[in-house]
Design an enzyme around this catalytic site. Structure first.
Site, mmCIF file in Angstrom:
data_model
loop_
_atom_site.group_PDB
_atom_site.id
_atom_site.type_symbol
_atom_site.label_atom_id
_atom_site.label_comp_id
_atom_site.label_asym_id
_atom_site.label_seq_id
_atom_site.Cartn_x
_atom_site.Cartn_y
_atom_site.Cartn_z
ATOM 1 N N ASP A 46 0.759 -1.050 0.073
ATOM 2 C CA ASP A 46 0.048 0.077 0.121
ATOM 3 C C ASP A 46 0.890 1.067 0.021
ATOM 4 O O ASP A 46 0.577 2.201 -0.469
ATOM 5 C CB ASP A 46 -0.890 -0.084 1.124
ATOM 6 C CG ASP A 46 -1.967 -0.931 1.009
ATOM 7 O OD1 ASP A 46 -2.541 -1.249 -0.113
ATOM 8 O OD2 ASP A 46 -2.560 -1.561 2.025
ATOM 9 N N GLY A 47 1.964 1.225 0.698
ATOM 10 C CA GLY A 47 3.036 2.220 0.735
ATOM 11 C C GLY A 47 3.348 2.673 -0.732
ATOM 12 O O GLY A 47 3.736 3.817 -1.032
HETATM 13 P P1 NAP Z 1 4.731 3.136 5.011
HETATM 14 O O1 NAP Z 1 5.949 2.227 5.230
HETATM 15 O O2 NAP Z 1 4.687 3.530 3.337
HETATM 16 O O3 NAP Z 1 3.494 2.455 5.426
HETATM 17 C C1 NAP Z 1 3.371 2.412 6.840
HETATM 18 C C2 NAP Z 1 2.436 1.028 7.097
HETATM 19 O O4 NAP Z 1 1.034 1.324 6.651
HETATM 20 C C3 NAP Z 1 2.877 -0.115 5.851
HETATM 21 O O5 NAP Z 1 2.475 -1.437 6.538
HETATM 22 C C4 NAP Z 1 1.554 0.102 4.680
HETATM 23 O O6 NAP Z 1 1.265 -1.293 4.177
HETATM 24 C C5 NAP Z 1 0.437 0.544 5.654
HETATM 25 N N1 NAP Z 1 -0.282 1.291 4.918
HETATM 26 C C6 NAP Z 1 -0.623 2.360 4.179
HETATM 27 N N2 NAP Z 1 -1.855 2.783 3.852
HETATM 28 C C7 NAP Z 1 -2.648 1.814 4.409
HETATM 29 C C8 NAP Z 1 -4.045 1.911 4.339
HETATM 30 N N3 NAP Z 1 -4.737 2.692 3.621
HETATM 31 N N4 NAP Z 1 -4.577 0.892 5.057
HETATM 32 C C9 NAP Z 1 -3.662 0.163 5.766
HETATM 33 N N5 NAP Z 1 -2.427 0.008 5.717
HETATM 34 C C10 NAP Z 1 -1.958 1.008 5.056
HETATM 35 O O7 NAP Z 1 4.884 4.408 5.682
HETATM 36 P P2 NAP Z 1 5.059 5.895 5.567
HETATM 37 O O8 NAP Z 1 5.758 5.974 4.125
HETATM 38 O O9 NAP Z 1 5.753 6.645 6.819
HETATM 39 O O10 NAP Z 1 3.531 6.590 5.639
HETATM 40 C C11 NAP Z 1 2.694 6.286 4.639
HETATM 41 C C12 NAP Z 1 1.403 5.596 5.465
HETATM 42 O O11 NAP Z 1 1.525 4.911 6.304
HETATM 43 C C13 NAP Z 1 0.763 7.019 5.984
HETATM 44 O O12 NAP Z 1 -0.328 7.611 5.276
HETATM 45 C C14 NAP Z 1 0.062 6.517 7.474
HETATM 46 O O13 NAP Z 1 -1.206 6.075 7.197
HETATM 47 C C15 NAP Z 1 0.754 5.169 7.475
HETATM 48 N N6 NAP Z 1 1.617 4.976 8.707
HETATM 49 C C16 NAP Z 1 1.053 4.300 9.808
HETATM 50 C C17 NAP Z 1 1.628 4.614 11.011
HETATM 51 C C18 NAP Z 1 0.985 4.035 12.111
HETATM 52 O O14 NAP Z 1 -0.094 3.211 12.134
HETATM 53 N N7 NAP Z 1 1.378 4.330 13.526
HETATM 54 C C19 NAP Z 1 2.940 5.370 11.408
HETATM 55 C C20 NAP Z 1 3.471 5.768 9.913
HETATM 56 C C21 NAP Z 1 2.809 5.724 8.880
HETATM 57 P P3 NAP Z 1 2.128 -2.044 3.163
HETATM 58 O O15 NAP Z 1 3.320 -2.840 3.948
HETATM 59 O O16 NAP Z 1 1.085 -2.692 2.451
HETATM 60 O O17 NAP Z 1 2.910 -0.762 2.281
#
Ligand code: NAP
Length: 256
Positions: A46-47
């Protein structure tokens, strides 16, 4: 859709799939065009899909996305690694159903930015004060680390970690949630997620956004000299090429 582009995660498995897709689709008469693709294939998770959307933000109206997950199913991905050849067959032989999803639009006066999942105002250095207006009406004064506005698609991402509600696909809603809010006799704010009509316009005001950052999907910017941030659903949409119909329940069950 004849012209395709590929955005792949930089790991070995994803790079191999990228190469296989490129060879097979070119052999079957499609044209690889990374500048103006009509179909963007995302390989990773998803990322990776989020990265691809931001990369092609300026041509979103002219292209569709299709994603392959190198792990479990994911929320934006419709095929797994074992289904790559099925994916190629579908692209070559079937007509997709197009499903469109709006982006969040965030305006902080510096520039307008867009998000698939969510926007967050976060201040990990000191207590952030945010005066929140909804549709121009004063709603609350928040004090704490920050606030998150998530889309339906983003409800399973950061929002879920905040214990926000998961919103099923097809329900186009906005969700406003606090990030570690302070609640006691002096300071009060809603304290629970507010799921709202997608036509709402949310504004955050503060005299001091220094030390705070604006995060939107995997991107961020500082908020020096910013006085207010406006968030709403945009007219800008992402188009998904759907060759198969995967029940949301199946994706959710695979999440944890
Ligand atoms: P990233 O490594 O691209 O993503 C972090 C995790 O969030 C990965 O496991 C990704 O899944 C998952 N993810 C992304 N969009 C999702 C969705 N709509 N539903 C469920 N899981 C999803 O991290 P990043 O580049 O820092 O940020 C990208 C997104 O990650 C942000 O928009 C944020 O929502 C999420 N994130 C979440 C947290 C948290 O929950 N504490 C912290 C940082 C970021 P894949 O493994 O499939 O790529």
């Amino acid at each position: 859709m004849k012209k395709f582009g590929i955005v792949a995660k930089k790991d070995e498995a994803s790079i191999q799939i990228e190469q296989h897709l490129k060879e097979q689709l070119t052999e079957k008469g499609l044209v690889y065009d990374k500048t103006n693709p009509e179909l963007i294939l995302c390989v990773g998770g998803d990322g990776t899909f989020l990265y691809a959307v931001h990369k092609y933000l300026d041509i979103l109206e002219n292209c569709c996305f299709l994603a392959i997950h190198t792990g479990t199913l994911g929320f934006f991905t419709d095929y797994t690694v074992d289904e790559v050849n099925e994916c190629i067959f579908d692209i070559v032989n079937k007509n997709p159903v197009i499903r469109s999803v709006p982006l969040l639009q965030i305006n902080c006066g510096k520039e307008v930015c867009y998000a698939v999942n969510e926007m967050r105002i976060e201040n990990v250095v000191r207590t952030q004060l945010l005066n929140v207006k909804i549709d121009g009406v004063p709603f609350e004064t928040f004090r704490g680390t920050g606030m998150c506005v998530s889309t339906q698609a983003g409800s399973t991402a950061y929002n879920r970690s905040l214990k926000g509600a998961v919103i099923e696909e097809g329900l186009n809603l906005l969700q406003l949630h606090e990030i570690t809010g302070i609640h006691h006799h002096k300071y009060r704010s809603l304290g629970v997620p507010y799921i709202m009509n997608p036509k709402r316009r949310i504004e955050f005001f503060s005299d001091d956004f220094s030390d705070a950052i604006l995060c939107y999907d995997q991107k961020h910017m500082t908020l020096d000299r910013v006085k207010n941030i406006e968030v709403s659903l945009s007219k800008k949409e992402i188009h998904f090429a759907k060759y198969r119909n995967i029940d949301y329940l199946e994706r959710l069950r695979d999440l944890y």
